[in-house]
Design an enzyme around this catalytic site. Structure first.
Site, short mmCIF file in Angstrom:
data_model
loop_
_atom_site.label_atom_id
_atom_site.label_comp_id
_atom_site.label_asym_id
_atom_site.label_seq_id
_atom_site.Cartn_x
_atom_site.Cartn_y
_atom_site.Cartn_z
N CYS A 1 14.60 13.39 14.55
CA CYS A 1 14.22 12.33 15.47
C CYS A 1 13.73 11.09 14.62
O CYS A 1 14.13 11.03 13.54
CB CYS A 1 13.05 12.62 16.08
SG CYS A 1 11.63 13.67 15.43
N ASN B 1 9.92 12.54 12.81
CA ASN B 1 9.69 14.07 12.29
C ASN B 1 8.33 14.64 12.47
O ASN B 1 7.96 15.46 11.76
CB ASN B 1 10.15 14.14 10.92
CG ASN B 1 10.52 15.78 10.62
OD1 ASN B 1 10.37 16.01 9.44
ND2 ASN B 1 10.72 16.37 11.37
N CYS C 1 7.09 14.86 16.07
CA CYS C 1 7.10 15.37 17.75
C CYS C 1 8.29 16.19 18.05
O CYS C 1 8.09 17.50 18.13
CB CYS C 1 6.93 14.21 18.47
SG CYS C 1 5.38 13.26 18.52
N ARG C 2 9.40 15.39 18.34
CA ARG C 2 10.56 16.16 18.72
C ARG C 2 11.26 17.08 17.88
O ARG C 2 11.80 18.12 18.24
CB ARG C 2 11.46 14.90 19.49
CG ARG C 2 11.01 14.08 20.68
CD ARG C 2 11.80 13.04 20.95
NE ARG C 2 11.63 12.13 19.87
CZ ARG C 2 12.11 11.01 19.63
NH1 ARG C 2 13.15 10.52 20.46
NH2 ARG C 2 12.07 10.09 18.54
N SER C 3 11.58 16.66 16.47
CA SER C 3 12.47 17.40 15.88
C SER C 3 11.50 18.48 15.35
O SER C 3 12.26 19.74 15.06
CB SER C 3 13.22 16.72 14.58
OG SER C 3 12.08 15.91 13.74
N ASP D 1 11.11 9.91 23.68
CA ASP D 1 10.12 9.95 22.75
C ASP D 1 8.82 10.17 23.44
O ASP D 1 8.40 9.33 24.15
CB ASP D 1 10.43 8.68 22.00
CG ASP D 1 9.21 8.65 20.84
OD1 ASP D 1 8.16 9.44 20.91
OD2 ASP D 1 9.25 7.46 19.96
P1 4NP Z 1 9.11 11.54 17.14
O1 4NP Z 1 7.99 10.85 17.66
O2 4NP Z 1 10.20 10.80 16.66
O3 4NP Z 1 9.53 12.61 18.03
O4 4NP Z 1 8.60 12.50 15.74
C1 4NP Z 1 7.54 9.84 17.01
C2 4NP Z 1 6.66 9.71 16.22
C3 4NP Z 1 5.94 8.67 15.37
C4 4NP Z 1 6.59 7.21 15.77
C5 4NP Z 1 7.43 7.41 16.96
C6 4NP Z 1 8.02 8.50 17.56
N1 4NP Z 1 5.79 6.24 15.44
O5 4NP Z 1 6.29 5.01 15.89
O6 4NP Z 1 5.05 6.30 14.38
#
Ligand code: 4NP
Length: 162
Positions: free
Chosen positions: A10, A13, A15-17, A127
């Site tokens: 993602c 790294n 939340c989703r992954s 997201d």
């Molecule tokens: P992820 O979520 O891609 O599912 O881990 C996010 C975590 C942090 C951010 C964006 C999405 N960020 O902009 O910091």
């Protein structure tokens, strides 16, 4: 026998992954296939390197029986294409990033995770970072569904016994 290897990717790294990592690892263990399948996760971005999963993602996962506590964020790089049979992105933006890193000789499967799922309304895992609790529950719903299809695909392609 070398393990079949799966990398979930993602943006951050956190939340989703990591959720996909924890859910799929759990399903692999439940299927008795820990000896045959290796699971990892990474982000295309570098903001959260070394961090634990987001506390909201960890809590939502925990409530469904998935433990994300040992995971730490790292960034995906071109070397991952030497290491993983499946590299599965949570959304199209991350898939584009991964395609820009992919060596011409890569012969594994680089794809969207939800291409292994059967949810009629979602092609990408949204997201959840800037949203509320519902977003994290949706991530789990989508990932659980696709994880079953992914495990079935691996069994077929690598002739792993059920
Ligand atoms: P992820 O979520 O891609 O599912 O881990 C996010 C975590 C942090 C951010 C964006 C999405 N960020 O902009 O910091």
């Amino acid at each position: 026998m070398e393990k079949v290897s799966v990398l979930f990717v993602c943006l951050g790294n956190i939340c989703r992954s990591p959720t996909a990592h924890g859910v799929f690892q759990h399903k692999v263990a439940a299927a008795g296939l820990d000896h045959a399948i290796r699971v990892d996760s990474a982000g295309t971005g570098a903001w959260h390197l070394g961090n634990e999963p987001d506390s909201r993602a960890a809590a939502a996962a925990q409530s469904r029986g998935y433990d994300l506590s040992g995971l730490r964020a790292r960034q995906a790089d071109a070397g991952d294409f030497d290491q993983f049979d499946y590299i599965l992105a949570m959304d199209r933006q991350n898939l584009r990033e991964l395609k820009s890193l992919r060596p011409a000789a890569y012969d594994g499967r680089l794809d969207l995770l939800l291409n292994f799922g059967s949810h009629p309304d979602f092609a990408e895992v949204p997201d959840p970072y800037y949203g509320g609790v519902k977003g994290f529950e949706l991530v789990l719903d989508l990932v659980e569904n696709a994880a079953d299809g992914l495990l079935a695909d691996i069994r077929r392609n690598f002739s792993l016994e059920p």
